[in-house]
Design an enzyme around this catalytic site. Structure first.
Site, mmCIF file in Angstrom:
data_model
loop_
_atom_site.group_PDB
_atom_site.id
_atom_site.type_symbol
_atom_site.label_atom_id
_atom_site.label_comp_id
_atom_site.label_asym_id
_atom_site.label_seq_id
_atom_site.Cartn_x
_atom_site.Cartn_y
_atom_site.Cartn_z
ATOM 1 N N LYS A 188 10.004 -9.447 10.566
ATOM 2 C CA LYS A 188 9.217 -10.531 9.845
ATOM 3 C C LYS A 188 8.739 -11.595 11.022
ATOM 4 C CE LYS A 188 9.455 -8.289 6.281
ATOM 5 N NZ LYS A 188 10.279 -8.572 4.943
HETATM 6 C C1 LIG Z 1 10.976 -7.541 3.656
HETATM 7 C C2 LIG Z 1 10.459 -7.906 2.326
HETATM 8 C C3 LIG Z 1 11.327 -8.225 1.382
HETATM 9 C C4 LIG Z 1 12.770 -8.262 1.398
HETATM 10 O O1 LIG Z 1 13.085 -9.147 2.431
HETATM 11 P P1 LIG Z 1 14.719 -8.974 2.927
HETATM 12 O O2 LIG Z 1 14.857 -10.519 3.581
HETATM 13 O O3 LIG Z 1 14.833 -7.863 3.703
HETATM 14 O O4 LIG Z 1 15.479 -8.941 1.910
HETATM 15 C C5 LIG Z 1 10.718 -8.678 -0.097
HETATM 16 N N1 LIG Z 1 9.207 -8.575 -0.247
HETATM 17 C C6 LIG Z 1 8.574 -8.342 0.803
HETATM 18 C C7 LIG Z 1 6.986 -8.129 0.172
HETATM 19 C C8 LIG Z 1 9.004 -7.845 1.987
HETATM 20 O O5 LIG Z 1 8.084 -7.400 3.087
#
Ligand SMILES: *Cc1c(COP(=O)(O)O)cnc(C)c1O
Length: 392
Positions: A188
């Site tokens: 991210k």
């Molecule tokens: C990555 C992601 C999540 C989950 O995030 P985590 O921190 O890995 O639990 C939820 N929604 C979307 C759209 C994502 O891309």
């Protein structure tokens, strides 16, 4: 290994000496668990989002943030939550974990975001919440979504996993709804390894979310074992184990300080891709609406077999053969067996998400990519699409 043979990892985090120094300092401090660095990270995040520190709570993932937000929203069991079929499975799983029922509303084929008209069409007497996802960092139509929510008295939980930097009409993503949920997963825009943040205007609900994220205990461990002396705690609810560690916040503090630099770098890569691919037979990401800011999390191109003379999966294979990592965000949720069996869903019911999910490819966009890496990606994409997949 020759430079052109090095594998370009999709979504590689950009970690510098600052992160390494802060993690080392945290380890030397002897305090690894939830403590002063998490508190600083929360303050820094709140400042970045123009909210108060009591309007955020750090957790150990966005999935946890979504789950705890929906519990803290106090919706009755089985209540329906409308969300998008073009998202990561965590969005839908969190609805089910909270004891609620997911209902899908198709996306706008241009923005790839949930379509407000489809939301209205999906509302039933049991609808209690809307869970929009700012897909790829492109802001959802929050004016229309909030109007629908007000009209039907619905809770809004924004999945901001792609949208740390996103704004809509000048207002930061995650501050429109009752809750905004952020991810600091390794791929991210801000990274803590695993990590997440809950943001919300109602400090009382955020305090409840914070408590739910640590067993439902009235005082967190930092206060319990800190230098102020042992503090008794009371368990007030059956909570979860979702707290962020100082070790994670140690990565996040320098990452957050670089969030704008990294966004600028991704914007330069994004513009270079837009220019270099303009003549190819593929759809490129939609231009963000005026007075919005795109989070620039994913650069997605659409490989339509008829226009490109090759399937999406053949394109993925050819990119891999060129030693370039790609991603697929996402096969639509109802393509997966679990949801078909659990809810009786068929992907054809949400045709826009189905088509996008079968055509989409995410290209490398990490701020750590060099200009040479970016040119390698461009050369490979153009060669594969203009000459077919065969020669290397
Ligand atoms: C990555 C992601 C999540 C989950 O995030 P985590 O921190 O890995 O639990 C939820 N929604 C979307 C759209 C994502 O891309």
């Amino acid at each position: 290994m020759a430079e052109h043979d090095r594998f370009i990892v999709f979504g590689a985090p950009s970690i510098g000496e600052e992160e390494i120094a802060e993690v080392t300092a945290c380890m030397r401090s002897g305090w690894l668990g939830t403590g002063p660095r998490v508190a600083r990270f929360e303050q820094a995040f709140a400042a970045y989002k123009q909210t108060r520190a009591d309007q955020v709570a750090a957790v150990n993932s966005c999935t946890a943030a979504l789950h705890v937000s929906m519990v803290a929203a106090g919706l009755e069991p089985g209540a329906e939550v409308i969300t998008t079929p073009l998202t990561f499975c965590a969005t839908v799983n969190a609805i089910e974990h909270a004891g609620l029922t997911p209902v899908l509303a198709d996306v706008d084929p241009r923005t790839q975001n949930i379509d407000p008209d489809a939301i209205e069409a999906a509302i039933t007497p049991r609808t209690r919440a809307i869970l929009p996802v700012h897909f790829a960092g492109h802001p959802c139509a929050m004016d229309r979504i909030m109007a629908i929510a007000q009209k039907h008295e619905l809770v809004v939980i924004e999945d901001c996993a792609h949208a740390i930097e996103t704004t809509f009409r000048g207002q930061p993503a995650g501050t429109f709804g009752d809750f905004g949920c952020f991810s600091f997963y390794v791929t991210k825009n801000v990274v803590t390894g695993e990590g997440g943040m809950i943001l919300g205007g109602d400090a009382g609900r955020i305090a409840r979310a914070r408590m739910l994220a640590l067993h439902g205990m009235s005082k967190d461990a930092w206060h319990r074992f800190g230098d102020a002396g042992y503090k008794h705690y009371q368990v007030l609810e059956c909570g979860f184990k979702y707290n962020m560690m100082d070790l994670q916040a140690a990565i996040g503090l320098p990452q957050l300080a670089k969030v704008e630099d990294h966004w600028q770098r991704r914007q330069a890569i994004w513009k270079r891709y837009d220019e270099a691919f303009a003549d190819l037979p593929i759809d490129l990401p939609a231009t963000p609406e005026a007075d919005t800011r795109h989070g620039l999390h994913l650069y997605t191109v659409m490989i339509d077999e008829e226009r490109c003379g090759m399937t999406r999966d053949a394109f993925l294979d050819a990119m891999n053969a060129a030693r370039i990592g790609t991603g697929v965000h996402y096969l639509s949720v109802p393509e997966h067996p679990y949801y078909q069996q659990r809810y009786g869903w068929h992907s054809e019911q949400w045709p826009n998400a189905m088509r996008l999910g079968r055509q989409t490819v995410s290209l490398p966009l990490s701020p750590g990519l060099s200009d040479d890496d970016v040119e390698r990606v461009i050369t490979a994409v153009r060669r594969i699409l203009l000459q077919g997949a065969a020669p290397r």
